[in-house]
Design an enzyme around this catalytic site. Structure first.
Site, PDB file in Angstrom:
ATOM      1  N   HIS A  68     -25.642  47.593 -50.608  1.00 57.32           N
ATOM      2  CA  HIS A  68     -25.481  46.525 -49.623  1.00 57.32           C
ATOM      3  C   HIS A  68     -24.027  46.095 -49.429  1.00 57.32           C
ATOM      4  CE1 HIS A  68     -29.893  45.831 -49.904  1.00 57.32           C
ATOM      5  NE2 HIS A  68     -29.743  45.336 -48.702  1.00 57.32           N
TER       6      HIS A  68
ATOM      7  N   GLY B 210     -27.742  33.345 -47.541  1.00 61.28           N
ATOM      8  CA  GLY B 210     -26.724  32.380 -47.138  1.00 61.28           C
ATOM      9  C   GLY B 210     -25.444  32.415 -47.931  1.00 61.28           C
ATOM     10  N   GLY B 211     -25.471  33.017 -49.117  1.00 60.41           N
ATOM     11  CA  GLY B 211     -24.280  33.060 -49.943  1.00 60.41           C
ATOM     12  C   GLY B 211     -24.403  32.165 -51.159  1.00 60.41           C
TER      13      GLY B 211
ATOM     14  N   VAL C 228     -24.771  28.248 -50.728  1.00 61.86           N
ATOM     15  CA  VAL C 228     -26.102  27.723 -50.429  1.00 61.86           C
ATOM     16  C   VAL C 228     -26.912  27.565 -51.714  1.00 61.86           C
ATOM     17  CG1 VAL C 228     -28.258  28.127 -49.197  1.00 61.86           C
ATOM     18  CG2 VAL C 228     -26.083  28.729 -48.123  1.00 61.86           C
ATOM     19  N   GLY C 229     -26.892  28.590 -52.573  1.00 63.86           N
ATOM     20  CA  GLY C 229     -27.600  28.495 -53.838  1.00 63.86           C
ATOM     21  C   GLY C 229     -27.063  27.372 -54.712  1.00 63.86           C
TER      22      GLY C 229
END
Length: 514
Positions: free
Chosen positions: A399, A468-469, A472-473
């Site tokens: 990815h 979201g990256g 976000v987490g």
């Protein structure tokens, strides 16, 4: 964990409550996110330039999901028409000249790729295929893997990226080449390893075994033709889903089956409904624009915060129902069996289920070409840990190996290991006997759903990192687990418990049917 116990039926009134709370929590949290989106529409428009909506009168559209915008644009520009052309070519030659169908589908796929990627893009792909096939002649899986990893690494070299970008008049064509190259690399691995394990599998059906030598130019050309037919199969060329070469080769040689017009129209209508649902979501909720701004994440009301998490993972699910569902219709018409479509993420109650049932094609590919060859679960605990770690590491590398992907892969690896450890612990004879003695089958299932609620929470967190990256987490970890452990976390786990019960009930019914 569910695999270790029989899933029993719960009272209907209890399951009705779980279903109601599951649907109601989704709808109410989506409504709260919609309210927040409309309240901040002007500021979001200034930041991301919301598109003019077309699905609902007077509503704007969130265009910031790159993958959805990218494929929708290409679909209307050319992909729909090229896929229709593929269906026509396949049917005509399948009915009148079945012995030449594979050859003409290969030619059509290469022509369609040349039309969009240009001569230079085609040269890059053919170079990858030729190099991969050349190394596969050594019949050494480690060498084939090394070749694939080397070619994948070239996709992320800045100087090569700049050169390839200059070939095209827009970045979108470059990204199309990038996506095509990444997916073709998986097919090259499949072909190369099948050749290493069983050289007879990739021979032409009219050739004899004596022709299977590297020094025989005719055999090498035939192998290149088979690899090209596999990689340039048009419906799966740009984005998948992944079908192993073994399955592709066996099924492509079979005659076309008759498919009723009603079946085809119903499948097309189903994809259209999914597309409308995806568009409806980004018209009513600006979740992608909101999650890109940490300020909005910190001021979202609790219900809207939950709605954002559910909306992001559900949109990802519906998006791949459209992307995989559309090409699966054509694949089925060609007589091939596509992987099952993704399962709804809201009823995924474990990390293992997420990997097994979301992208089934990629899961089967990982199991066949990485997990099992490295030992899997049949050579001890250490080998299982290593096989799982290598599989997740490859997915991360494939990815792009960005920092958020590394975090996502680590979370998934840890989640799978913890779930396996808990399942092993609960199935140990002393504890298992105690559970069976003191808890009824219904209470055992409720206990399983309770444990699964925690697993689902961490699964959603890992998906938010992927979509979201890391920022976000981090916000969700802080607001839900640190600051809101007494106000947000408890109700959230309650609703996730209901989601898990719905998922368990659907699995139980599926087991009964099978």
């Amino acid at each position: 964990m569910a695999a270790k116990m029989e899933l029993v039926e719960l009272p209907r009134w209890e399951m009705a409550i779980y279903w109601f709370l599951s649907f109601a929590s989704h709808l109410y949290s989506f409504y709260q996110l919609h309210i927040f989106s409309k309240a901040h529409e002007k500021s979001l428009d200034r930041e991301v330039q919301l598109d003019k909506g077309f699905l609902i009168w007077g509503f704007r559209k969130d265009p910031t999901d790159f993958e959805w915008s990218f494929w929708c644009e290409w679909a209307w520009q050319s992909l729909i028409w090229s896929l229709i052309g593929h269906a026509v070519v396949s049917r005509v030659f399948g009915v009148y000249l079945p012995q030449y169908r594979k050859a003409f589908l290969t030619f059509y796929g290469m022509l369609a790729a040349w039309w969009l990627l240009g001569l230079r893009g085609m040269a890059v792909l053919m170079l990858h295929l030729s190099v991969s096939l050349a190394f596969a002649q050594l019949h050494n899986p480690a060498v084939s893997w090394g070749c694939t990893l080397l070619m994948l690494s070239t996709l992320h070299i800045k100087s090569l990226q700049d050169i390839q970008r200059d070939w095209y008049d827009s970045d979108e064509r470059y990204y199309l080449l990038l996506f095509s190259s990444a997916v073709c690399s998986l097919r090259c691995v499949s072909f190369s390893l099948e050749l290493c394990w069983n050289p007879l599998l990739v021979r032409h059906p009219t050739h004899h075994c004596s022709h299977l030598q590297f020094r025989n130019i005719r055999t090498f050309i035939m192998q290149l033709y088979n690899l090209t037919a596999y990689c340039f199969y048009h419906p799966l060329f740009y984005n998948g889903p992944i079908i192993t070469y073994k399955d592709f080769n066996q099924q492509m040689e079979q005659p076309l089956c008759r498919v009723s017009l009603m079946w085809m129209l119903s499948r097309i209508l189903r994809v259209f409904v999914w597309w409308c649902l995806a568009e409806l979501m980004i018209h009513l909720m600006y979740m992608h624009a909101i999650q890109n701004n940490e300020t909005y994440l910190n001021i979202l009301p609790p219900w809207a915060l939950g709605g954002l998490a559910l909306a992001m993972v559900q949109f990802f699910y519906v998006k791949y129902l459209v992307l995989f569902g559309a090409v699966s219709v054509l694949v089925t018409l060609d007589g091939l069996e596509p992987p099952p479509l993704p399962r709804c993420v809201s009823i995924m109650y474990s990390f293992r289920a997420m990997w097994r049932y979301f992208d089934v094609g990629l899961y089967r590919w990982l199991i066949r070409y990485l997990y099992v060859p490295l030992g899997g679960s049949h050579r001890g605990l250490f080998q299982k840990l290593l096989s799982t770690a290598v599989a997740f590491s490859f997915v991360c590398f494939w990815h792009g190996c960005h920092d958020y992907l590394q975090c996502w892969a680590l979370l998934n690896w840890a989640g799978v290991l913890v779930e396996n450890a808990i399942a092993l612990f609960l199935s140990s004879p002393p504890l298992h006997d105690t559970i069976v003695r003191f808890l009824s089958p219904q209470m055992q299932r409720r206990g399983l759903a309770f444990v699964s609620a925690f697993s689902t929470a961490l699964l959603i967190l890992s998906n938010l990192v992927f979509l979201g990256g890391i920022h976000v987490g981090r916000v969700y970890w802080k607001r839900v687990l640190l600051q809101g452990w007494s106000t947000i976390a408890a109700p959230m786990l309650g609703f996730l418990y209901c989601f898990a019960q719905v998922g368990l009930d659907l699995d139980r019914k599926k087991e009964l049917k099978s």
